[in-house]
Design a protein around this motif. Structure first.
Motif, short mmCIF file in Angstrom:
data_model
loop_
_atom_site.label_atom_id
_atom_site.label_comp_id
_atom_site.label_asym_id
_atom_site.label_seq_id
_atom_site.Cartn_x
_atom_site.Cartn_y
_atom_site.Cartn_z
N SER A 147 0.83 -1.20 0.00
CA SER A 147 0.00 0.00 0.00
C SER A 147 0.86 1.25 0.00
N ASP A 148 0.42 2.26 -0.76
CA ASP A 148 1.16 3.52 -0.82
C ASP A 148 0.89 4.40 0.39
N ASP A 149 -0.25 4.22 1.00
CA ASP A 149 -0.61 5.03 2.17
C ASP A 149 -0.05 4.37 3.42
N THR A 150 1.00 4.97 3.99
CA THR A 150 1.65 4.37 5.16
C THR A 150 0.76 4.42 6.40
N LYS A 151 -0.23 5.31 6.42
CA LYS A 151 -1.11 5.40 7.58
C LYS A 151 -2.01 4.18 7.69
N ASP A 152 -2.32 3.53 6.56
CA ASP A 152 -3.22 2.38 6.58
C ASP A 152 -2.50 1.07 6.87
N ILE A 153 -1.17 1.10 6.93
CA ILE A 153 -0.42 -0.14 7.15
C ILE A 153 -0.54 -0.55 8.61
N GLN A 154 -0.96 -1.79 8.83
CA GLN A 154 -1.08 -2.34 10.17
C GLN A 154 -0.01 -3.41 10.36
N ASN A 155 0.82 -3.21 11.35
CA ASN A 155 1.85 -4.18 11.69
C ASN A 155 1.51 -4.80 13.04
N SER A 156 1.97 -6.01 13.23
CA SER A 156 1.62 -6.74 14.44
C SER A 156 2.87 -7.31 15.08
N ILE A 157 2.83 -7.35 16.41
CA ILE A 157 3.83 -8.04 17.20
C ILE A 157 3.14 -9.27 17.79
N PHE A 158 3.65 -10.45 17.47
CA PHE A 158 3.04 -11.69 17.93
C PHE A 158 3.78 -12.20 19.16
N TYR A 159 3.01 -12.53 20.18
CA TYR A 159 3.53 -12.98 21.46
C TYR A 159 3.30 -14.49 21.56
N PHE A 160 4.38 -15.25 21.67
CA PHE A 160 4.32 -16.70 21.78
C PHE A 160 4.67 -17.09 23.22
N ASN A 161 3.68 -17.58 23.96
CA ASN A 161 3.88 -18.05 25.32
C ASN A 161 4.17 -19.55 25.26
N LEU A 162 5.41 -19.95 25.51
CA LEU A 162 5.81 -21.34 25.33
C LEU A 162 5.16 -22.27 26.34
N GLU A 163 4.74 -21.76 27.48
CA GLU A 163 4.09 -22.61 28.48
C GLU A 163 2.65 -22.95 28.12
N ALA A 164 2.08 -22.26 27.14
CA ALA A 164 0.67 -22.46 26.81
C ALA A 164 0.45 -23.54 25.76
N TYR A 165 1.51 -24.17 25.25
CA TYR A 165 1.37 -25.16 24.20
C TYR A 165 1.49 -26.57 24.77
N PRO A 166 0.66 -27.51 24.30
CA PRO A 166 0.60 -28.85 24.91
C PRO A 166 1.93 -29.59 24.91
N LEU A 167 2.68 -29.54 23.81
CA LEU A 167 3.93 -30.29 23.74
C LEU A 167 4.99 -29.76 24.70
N LEU A 168 4.84 -28.53 25.16
CA LEU A 168 5.85 -27.91 26.01
C LEU A 168 5.44 -27.82 27.46
N GLU A 169 4.24 -28.29 27.79
CA GLU A 169 3.78 -28.22 29.17
C GLU A 169 4.63 -29.10 30.08
N ASN A 170 4.94 -30.31 29.63
CA ASN A 170 5.74 -31.23 30.44
C ASN A 170 7.14 -30.68 30.67
N ILE A 171 7.73 -30.06 29.62
CA ILE A 171 9.06 -29.47 29.77
C ILE A 171 9.03 -28.32 30.75
N SER A 172 7.97 -27.54 30.71
CA SER A 172 7.87 -26.38 31.60
C SER A 172 7.70 -26.82 33.05
N ARG A 173 6.95 -27.90 33.31
CA ARG A 173 6.72 -28.34 34.68
C ARG A 173 7.92 -29.05 35.28
#
Length: 687
Positions: free
Chosen positions: A598-624
């Motif tokens: 897009s040419d209009d920089t005001k309309d550009i939406q950027n995102s920061i994604f937050y990954f909480n490793l304790e919230a995923y099933p495969l990593l719960e056992n490692i976290s505990r």
């Protein structure tokens, strides 16, 4: 000449026997059928029609057949790759836990304590790590912030953003206030403006170093930070009020306009521009070493007289080689390798530097009168681009003192990369020839030297927090251990990944975690980041935008992470991310592909994604279950390598004594049995 291979089309044109004359419809009765005669048939080549074509049609026919053959090969190769791709086990991919949408492009990120610092247009913002809410923003620049560093000082945080003009600034974040300490290299005259290329703040925030460039030169400025004075000045602000701004109240004008987003902001966080904190003290200016030239000394005694207290010994600056000898060696070299050298000659780039703050240790000789507190950096280690030497400079000096290195570690090849461990106890130096040297700074000796596989050259080094493998799972020992085996991950320039493990008195071993992606170049690794919250794990960022969590002990991929399908990484070979050292999470910047164009920089939406490793099933056992009690380590014979030397000797002597005692008891038992058998024999003989 070799006979050309027939094409796929020509293979289908099989020769056949054709009956002579005109073909007739046979009679309905078999009796009237004529008898077959071999002379009635003639051999006819099905490709004769094509061979009879005139030129250039025969050439066109061969070219078309060649195109069909090559296309068929490509189809078969793609089918084989598709089948191999389907047969590969794909890891489980998890989406982000929280998405934080921003109205401006974030250029850099940093995490300290429970806060996220995002640098962008005209300044930087501070967000809460858990709620993803913006709590403060500082936007007073005309350019963007391109990089940002943070250092945890306990209850305070030191922030150092660098803008597009290369100006570095120091901020002090304390409780509910943000203070500007100083713009390190800002000049009133634009023609004299310098650029900050790189910076480093020591652990604990006692010293800071800035690599500056300007007027065709490069140097390193080292500052001592008065953090005790800062704490007193912010706790008692009446002592540090700027007289020029004394009548003004603290302003909140630096916050964003009131919107639905900012209504939820913590309005107690504000920028205190009326309080002036103490400036850092400039203690040292280090320039790159001068090129080695012909000597000006007339005798070897003058060379040794130049070296005071062995400082600078090994740098190569003080020698007894004449200029004529240098010219003679250069002439011989150019004559021998003339065809490999560029006649025009390339302009040498400005020298860059890598530097580390080192704690007091046995390997660094310091004057007896100099006493540094425990846990406070006392030496700056630095190496310059293309240099064989690793220089050591004492931090206990002032700007008036002469800047000479207190020690020099010469290497056999130019140093490419160096890295200091989290505990500041180990230093790994990688040379341009692929040789790695691991130093134990606390004990004062090298743990070993190991070479990377042929053709591999070091790109980056990442130390891992010390962990153990207990019952097939990586665990952290509870409490400090005296004996720890360092491990680090080495990323090479060919995108291969290696694990370096020290083994005490034995030679360090190096194993390959990820081989060079020959068949899948899009899977080339471009960045690696250890995850301290999970033992023995690293995040791997690939050129295709994928993010994977690897267990280096097995080694294998545990799982993968990816933003929503509507987002992707704009520059996957240089992702914008940050991994928290205190919390099991990481943040990743994502961009919408439709909005990027897009040419209009005001309309550009950027995102920061937050990954909480304790919230995923495969990593719960490692976290505990990621820790093991110290008692289990000392009692388990599999972990004898982590015990202190005294404890290991004590256990060895105790085991030896137990074996000897057991052997003595067995001998006494057999002696008694032998005596009893003799007694029985005597009684039987008497009877």
């Amino acid at each position: 000449m070799s006979i050309p291979r027939r094409s796929q089309v020509e293979k289908k044109r099989l020769s056949s026997f054709t009956r002579k004359g005109l073909l007739e419809v046979p009679s309905p009765t078999e009796k009237d059928w004529p008898k077959d005669d071999e002379s009635d048939y003639v051999f006819k080549d099905s490709g004769q029609e094509m061979d009879s074509l005139p030129q250039p049609y025969r050439m066109i026919n061969k070219m078309v057949n060649l195109v069909f053959d090559q296309s068929w090969k490509v189809i078969q190769e793609r089918d084989a790759l598709r089948e191999a791709e389907l047969s590969r086990i794909q890891p489980v991919t998890y989406p982000p836990h929280v998405e934080n949408k921003l109205s401006k492009m974030p250029n850099c990120m940093a995490v300290s304590q429970d806060y996220v610092f995002i640098g962008g247009a005209k300044g930087f913002s501070i967000y809460n790590l858990y709620s993803a809410k913006q709590i403060c923003i500082w936007e007073k620049l005309k350019v963007d912030v391109t990089s940002i560093w943070t250092t945890d000082l306990g209850n305070e945080i030191l922030i150092a953003p660098v803008d597009e003009m290369g100006i570095a600034r120091l901020f002090y974040f304390y409780k509910d206030s943000l203070f500007l300490i100083k713009a390190i290299n800002e000049a009133d005259d634009a023609s004299k403006q310098t650029t900050c290329i790189k910076m480093e703040i020591c652990r604990g925030g006692d010293f800071a170093a800035f690599l500056l460039q300007g007027a065709g030169d490069v140097w390193l400025d080292v500052y001592k930070l008065p953090k005790e004075s800062w704490l007193k000045e912010v706790e008692h602000p009446q002592l540090a009020i700027n007289p020029k701004k004394k009548g003004r109240q603290p302003q909140l004008s630096t916050l964003e306009p009131v919107t639905s987003e900012t209504l939820e902001m913590d309005t107690n966080i504000c920028f205190r521009g009326d309080i002036k904190l103490s400036h850092p003290a400039h203690i040292m200016k280090i320039k790159p070493p001068k090129p080695v030239t012909g000597t000006t000394f007339k005798s070897p005694l003058e060379v040794f007289a130049k070296i005071e207290d062995c400082y600078g010994l090994g740098s190569g600056q003080n020698h007894f080689i004449k200029e004529s000898q240098w010219e003679q060696q250069a002439a011989i070299f150019h004559a021998s390798y003339k065809k490999y050298l560029d006649e025009k000659g390339e302009e040498e780039p400005l020298s860059m530097a890598s530097f580390h703050f080192l704690l007091p240790s046995s390997i660094i000789a310091m004057p007896a009168e100099v006493k540094s507190p425990s846990g406070v950096a006392c030496v700056l280690g630095i190496h310059w681009t293309g240099s064989h030497n690793f220089f050591l400079y004492s931090l206990n000096r002032t700007l008036k003192d002469k800047v000479d290195p207190e020690g020099v570690w010469p290497c056999a090849a130019p140093i490419a990369v160096s890295q200091l461990s989290y505990t500041c106890s180990y230093l790994l130096i990688a040379c341009e020839d692929g040789v790695l040297t691991l130093w134990d700074l606390a004990e004062g000796f090298p743990l070993g030297v190991v070479a990377l596989p042929e053709g591999c050259f070091c790109q980056s080094i990442h130390f891992l927090k010390y962990f153990l493998v207990y019952k097939g799972q990586n665990v952290y020992p509870e409490g400090p251990l005296k004996s720890q085996i360092p491990q680090c991950v080495v990323l090479c320039t060919d995108s291969s990944l290696h694990l370096l493990t020290a083994k005490g008195t034995q030679v360090p071993t190096i194993s390959e975690l990820v081989e060079r992606p020959v068949k899948h170049p899009e899977e080339a690794i471009c960045a690696v980041a250890p995850v301290q919250a999970f033992p023995g794990t690293v995040l791997i960022f690939c050129r295709n935008g994928s993010v994977q969590l690897m267990d280096v002990a097995k080694p294998q991929i545990i799982c993968a992470f990816a933003p929503p399908r509507t987002y992707h990484l704009v520059v996957p070979w240089k992702p914008v991310f940050v991994v928290s050292l205190q919390h099991p999470c990481f943040l990743l910047r994502g961009d919408h592909p439709d909005e990027i164009e897009s040419d209009d920089t005001k309309d550009i939406q950027n995102s920061i994604f937050y990954f909480n490793l304790e919230a995923y099933p495969l990593l719960e056992n490692i976290s505990r279950n990621h820790t093991i009690p110290k008692m289990d380590i000392t009692e388990n014979m599999a972990f004898t390598q982590v015990l202190p030397l005294e404890k290991r000797c004590e256990d060895f002597l105790e085991r030896s004594f137990q074996k000897l005692e057991k052997k003595v008891k067995e001998e006494e038992h057999w002696t008694r049995l032998h005596r009893y058998s003799l007694m029985l024999q005597r009684e039987n003989f008497r009877k």
